[in-house]
Design an enzyme around this catalytic site. Structure first.
Site, mmCIF file in Angstrom:
data_model
loop_
_atom_site.group_PDB
_atom_site.id
_atom_site.type_symbol
_atom_site.label_atom_id
_atom_site.label_comp_id
_atom_site.label_asym_id
_atom_site.label_seq_id
_atom_site.Cartn_x
_atom_site.Cartn_y
_atom_site.Cartn_z
ATOM 1 N N ARG A 107 -6.876 -5.301 3.659
ATOM 2 C CA ARG A 107 -5.707 -4.489 3.315
ATOM 3 C C ARG A 107 -4.511 -5.166 3.949
ATOM 4 N NH1 ARG A 107 -5.007 1.992 3.479
ATOM 5 N NH2 ARG A 107 -6.227 1.607 1.601
ATOM 6 N N ASP A 229 1.139 9.635 -6.983
ATOM 7 C CA ASP A 229 0.919 9.048 -5.658
ATOM 8 C C ASP A 229 2.215 9.242 -4.868
ATOM 9 O OD1 ASP A 229 -0.062 7.587 -3.479
ATOM 10 O OD2 ASP A 229 0.297 5.627 -4.397
HETATM 11 N N1 CP Z 1 -6.601 6.140 -1.088
HETATM 12 C C1 CP Z 1 -6.713 5.320 -0.030
HETATM 13 O O1 CP Z 1 -6.842 4.099 -0.140
HETATM 14 O O2 CP Z 1 -6.693 5.952 1.173
HETATM 15 P P1 CP Z 1 -6.655 5.277 2.613
HETATM 16 O O3 CP Z 1 -5.273 4.718 2.819
HETATM 17 O O4 CP Z 1 -6.950 6.416 3.552
HETATM 18 O O5 CP Z 1 -7.699 4.208 2.695
HETATM 19 N N1 NVA Z 2 0.869 3.765 -2.520
HETATM 20 C C1 NVA Z 2 0.246 4.082 -1.251
HETATM 21 C C2 NVA Z 2 -1.251 4.115 -1.384
HETATM 22 C C3 NVA Z 2 -1.998 4.480 -0.142
HETATM 23 C C4 NVA Z 2 -3.487 4.511 -0.337
HETATM 24 C C5 NVA Z 2 0.702 3.058 -0.220
HETATM 25 O O1 NVA Z 2 0.764 1.874 -0.551
HETATM 26 O O2 NVA Z 2 0.991 3.449 0.906
#
Ligand code: CP
Ligand code: NVA
Length: 310
Positions: A107, A229
């Site tokens: 991530r 979202d």
């Molecule tokens: N939806 C999602 O990816 O949640 P997290 O940020 O908690 O991993």
């Molecule tokens: N759009 C959000 C998704 C989190 C899972 C972000 O990038 O923070």
């Protein structure tokens, strides 16, 4: 090699419709197996390195638990505790980790960095959210839609709010699976032009429709699925005031939901902000499937891990 062995998962644009459908089928089987207490340890002795530059609840826990259930091991690697956080090059990190682990999940804020890591790594790299994409989320979402609405093909998904990473991935996977998708965002928040071009090209092949409509009231007509979202994603916190203003008309509340089909489902990848992008009545109401989406992250991660790492 086996099905998808060694493949990176950066965006579903890199995958054929049939491959995505097979992953969904595999996730359904894994979910059934788990419910019957019959999960097979197909990744015994395998390790997954999980690099996190940002916070996570669902992604971290579902990948970690998924590896355990398949008999393998997952390492939580906070990027600030790795040498990469002190300037060690991505290339070296990729090469070194490849000598230890069987797969890398990452991530990161910058999608280009993840692409670079995947290029230099000898083991599969799975995108666990970047500024551009969230493929694992989108796959779990499609499993959830199948469970609630059965057929995906021909369904109309309306995404209301910010044209962000989640919107991008939902748009790509929906087009791959022959769903019609309308993004309803304020002007300036449509998302990346490159992703739109890609989604339109995919839709042309699969016969789905991809559209942008500024007015959510117009967009929601005939919607089978209403998705939203957060308005302020990780990394753009400085724009919070400006964004909260720009998106005010885009809150998914009972009034907006009433414009979709009566049997429409409400989706959100979570974490959610009640009173901002969605009202409490909607996200905690009977049309909401958000906790099924969250659960399905686990089944889908296992399908992906098993396919690319076995
Ligand atoms: N939806 C999602 O990816 O949640 P997290 O940020 O908690 O991993
Ligand atoms: N759009 C959000 C998704 C989190 C899972 C972000 O990038 O923070």
């Amino acid at each position: 090699g086996q099905f998808l062995q060694g493949r990176d998962v950066l965006t579903w644009a890199d995958y054929a419709t049939g491959e995505i459908e097979q992953l969904l089928e595999s996730a359904r089987r894994l979910k059934e197996q788990q419910q019957q207490g019959a999960t097979q340890q197909t990744l015994a002795g395998r390790s997954l390195g999980m690099i996190f530059e940002n916070a996570s609840t669902r992604t971290r826990v579902s990948f970690e638990v998924g590896m355990t259930q398949l008999g393998g091991h997952a390492l939580f690697l906070n990027s600030t505790d790795l040498q990469i956080g002190r300037g060690e090059p991505v290339d070296d990190t990729a090469k070194v980790l490849s000598r230890y682990v069987d797969g890398i999940m990452i991530r990161a804020n910058d999608h280009e960095k993840v692409k670079r890591l995947a290029e230099k790594s000898e083991v599969p790299v799975i995108n666990a959210l970047t500024d551009w994409y969230h493929p694992c989320q989108a796959l779990a979402d499609m499993l959830t839609v199948q469970e609630h609405l059965d057929q995906l093909n021909g369904r109309k998904l309306v995404y209301v709010g910010d044209g962000n990473n989640v919107a991008h991935s939902v748009m790509i996977i929906a087009a791959k699976l022959g769903m019609d998708i309308t993004l309803s965002t304020p002007e300036g928040y449509e998302g990346e032009a490159d992703v739109w071009a890609e989604a339109r090209a995919i839709a042309e092949q699969t016969g789905s429709k991809v559209a942008h409509v500024v007015d959510p009231r117009e967009a929601l007509q005939d919607a089978d699925i209403v998705y939203t979202d957060v308005w302020v994603s990780m990394g753009v916190e400085k724009e919070a005031d400006k964004r909260n203003k720009a998106f005010r008309r885009y809150q998914v509340n009972e009034e907006l939901m009433s414009l979709a089909k009566k049997e429409a489902i409400f989706m959100h990848c979570l974490p959610a902000h009640r009173g901002e992008e969605v009202s409490a009545e909607v996200i905690d109401g009977p049309q909401s499937v958000v906790f099924d989406q969250a659960e399905n992250r686990l089944h889908v991660q296992k399908a992906i891990l098993q396919a690319v790492m076995r």
